[in-house]
Design an enzyme around this catalytic site. Sequence first.
Site, mmCIF file in Angstrom:
data_model
loop_
_atom_site.group_PDB
_atom_site.id
_atom_site.type_symbol
_atom_site.label_atom_id
_atom_site.label_comp_id
_atom_site.label_asym_id
_atom_site.label_seq_id
_atom_site.Cartn_x
_atom_site.Cartn_y
_atom_site.Cartn_z
ATOM 1 N N THR A 47 46.863 25.534 47.445
ATOM 2 C CA THR A 47 48.037 25.506 46.564
ATOM 3 C C THR A 47 48.782 26.823 46.609
ATOM 4 O O THR A 47 50.022 26.858 46.602
ATOM 5 C CB THR A 47 47.619 25.161 45.122
ATOM 6 O OG1 THR A 47 46.971 23.891 45.127
ATOM 7 C CG2 THR A 47 48.818 25.117 44.182
ATOM 8 N N CYS A 48 48.056 27.914 46.686
ATOM 9 C CA CYS A 48 48.672 29.239 46.715
ATOM 10 C C CYS A 48 49.527 29.416 47.972
ATOM 11 O O CYS A 48 50.635 29.945 47.907
ATOM 12 C CB CYS A 48 47.596 30.321 46.648
ATOM 13 S SG CYS A 48 46.491 30.148 45.228
ATOM 14 N N SER A 49 49.015 28.957 49.111
ATOM 15 C CA SER A 49 49.708 29.119 50.393
ATOM 16 C C SER A 49 50.742 28.043 50.669
ATOM 17 O O SER A 49 51.710 28.285 51.394
ATOM 18 C CB SER A 49 48.689 29.123 51.537
ATOM 19 O OG SER A 49 47.908 30.278 51.487
#
Length: 159
Positions: A47-49
Amino acid sequence: MIAVGQRLPDATLSELTADGVVEHQIRELFAQKKVVLFAVPGAFTPTCSNAHLPGFVALADEIKAKGVDLIVCVSVNDAFVMKAWGEQQNASEIMMLGDGSAAFAKALGLEFDTGNFGGVRSRRYSMLLDDSVVKILNLEAPKAFEVSDAHTMLAALNA
């Protein structure tokens, strides 16, 4: 836990620059500045990337056009990992800072323990700071990504 109206605690975050690792005193770095700070549980994680950092990369110019001096991404990773992740994500407009020991996350009261998966990490959030005072805090529920995204922050800046 940090709340709207409170000043950030004294903390040190690291950045890898051309001159090596720089240790930033957060209150000093953010003094007299309007800052959008967002935190993610881990660099290079799905999700972060795939969503969180890319959203701020895509909207960086629009966010800065609202009078924001700095956009800062923080993760419980070291400065080397944060630099590599920023380069991989073309995040040249985002200051990528490492909270290697999770001391900043803990000082904010925004840490959580993933156990064997990765240990202590930061909760996912975004905040607007004015001279290190929290003006907006968008804190995600565990495993959620609904309110800390760049679009939500930009909408708040437009309000």
